[in-house]
Write a protein that holds these residues in place. Sequence first.
Motif, PDB file in Angstrom:
ATOM      1  N   ASP A  32      98.972  47.126   8.096  1.00 31.83           N
ATOM      2  CA  ASP A  32      99.762  47.799   9.120  1.00 31.83           C
ATOM      3  C   ASP A  32      99.384  47.254  10.496  1.00 31.83           C
ATOM      4  N   ILE A  33     100.000  47.789  11.529  1.00 31.99           N
ATOM      5  CA  ILE A  33      99.808  47.260  12.879  1.00 31.99           C
ATOM      6  C   ILE A  33      98.351  47.383  13.333  1.00 31.99           C
ATOM      7  N   HIS A  34      97.643  48.410  12.888  1.00 37.32           N
ATOM      8  CA  HIS A  34      96.247  48.589  13.305  1.00 37.32           C
ATOM      9  C   HIS A  34      95.360  47.472  12.766  1.00 37.32           C
ATOM     10  N   GLU A  35      95.560  47.091  11.527  1.00 33.18           N
ATOM     11  CA  GLU A  35      94.785  45.991  10.957  1.00 33.18           C
ATOM     12  C   GLU A  35      95.215  44.649  11.555  1.00 33.18           C
TER      13      GLU A  35
ATOM     14  N   LEU B 110      96.163  44.182  14.605  1.00 35.71           N
ATOM     15  CA  LEU B 110      95.497  44.131  15.911  1.00 35.71           C
ATOM     16  C   LEU B 110      94.023  43.747  15.795  1.00 35.71           C
ATOM     17  N   GLU B 111      93.416  44.010  14.641  1.00 35.88           N
ATOM     18  CA  GLU B 111      92.030  43.592  14.410  1.00 35.88           C
ATOM     19  C   GLU B 111      91.929  42.100  14.122  1.00 35.88           C
ATOM     20  N   HIS B 112      93.021  41.491  13.659  1.00 35.70           N
ATOM     21  CA  HIS B 112      93.000  40.086  13.236  1.00 35.70           C
ATOM     22  C   HIS B 112      93.700  39.135  14.198  1.00 35.70           C
TER      23      HIS B 112
ATOM     24  N   ARG C  90      98.513  40.826  22.366  1.00 38.11           N
ATOM     25  CA  ARG C  90      98.922  42.194  22.673  1.00 38.11           C
ATOM     26  C   ARG C  90     100.296  42.145  23.326  1.00 38.11           C
TER      27      ARG C  90
ATOM     28  N   ASP D  49     104.743  42.513  13.161  1.00 39.10           N
ATOM     29  CA  ASP D  49     104.743  43.972  13.033  1.00 39.10           C
ATOM     30  C   ASP D  49     104.047  44.466  11.774  1.00 39.10           C
ATOM     31  N   ARG D  50     104.147  43.726  10.698  1.00 42.67           N
ATOM     32  CA  ARG D  50     103.562  44.156   9.429  1.00 42.67           C
ATOM     33  C   ARG D  50     103.330  42.938   8.544  1.00 42.67           C
TER      34      ARG D  50
ATOM     35  N   LYS E 239      87.074  37.890  12.084  1.00 42.84           N
ATOM     36  CA  LYS E 239      88.071  38.400  13.018  1.00 42.84           C
ATOM     37  C   LYS E 239      87.913  37.659  14.335  1.00 42.84           C
TER      38      LYS E 239
END
Length: 144
Positions: free
Chosen positions: A2-5, A7-9, A13, A20-21, A78
């Motif tokens: 998902d978007i949260h993971e 953003l970790e990789h 921004r 998006d996915r 990451k």
Amino acid sequence: MDIHEILEHLPHRYPFLLVDRVLEVEPGKSIHAYKNITMNEPYFVGHFPHHPVMPGVLIMEALAQAAGILSFKTMGSKPDANSVFYFVGIDDCRFKKPVMPGDQLHLHVEIVRNMRGIWKYKAEARVDGQVVAEANLMCAKRDV
């Protein structure tokens, strides 16, 4: 993913995050992700006001970001503040159809080779199963 993971990789921004996915990722091999294209994208204000079309260079950037996620997943790491993946080459780039608001841009990237810090990928973008863009991409991880 998902978007949260995502953003970790990726270090990207808003307004430059173009994934998006992630639907499927096989480290060392391939990734399938997508970007929802909406009329709210900032580039549509000027490209083009009377006929909005996603710039081809941003389609290539979306593919490169998917490749970045695949690379980080492959390395088991990451992004960090000490290094960055640079886009270092695009070969055999072709744009087959315009991408417009309402489209879902599917990003398919395969690792071709990783040698001495240079990653090569075969990349293809599709909308409704039809290829809209394709290219061979190269990226390199560098310390900053």
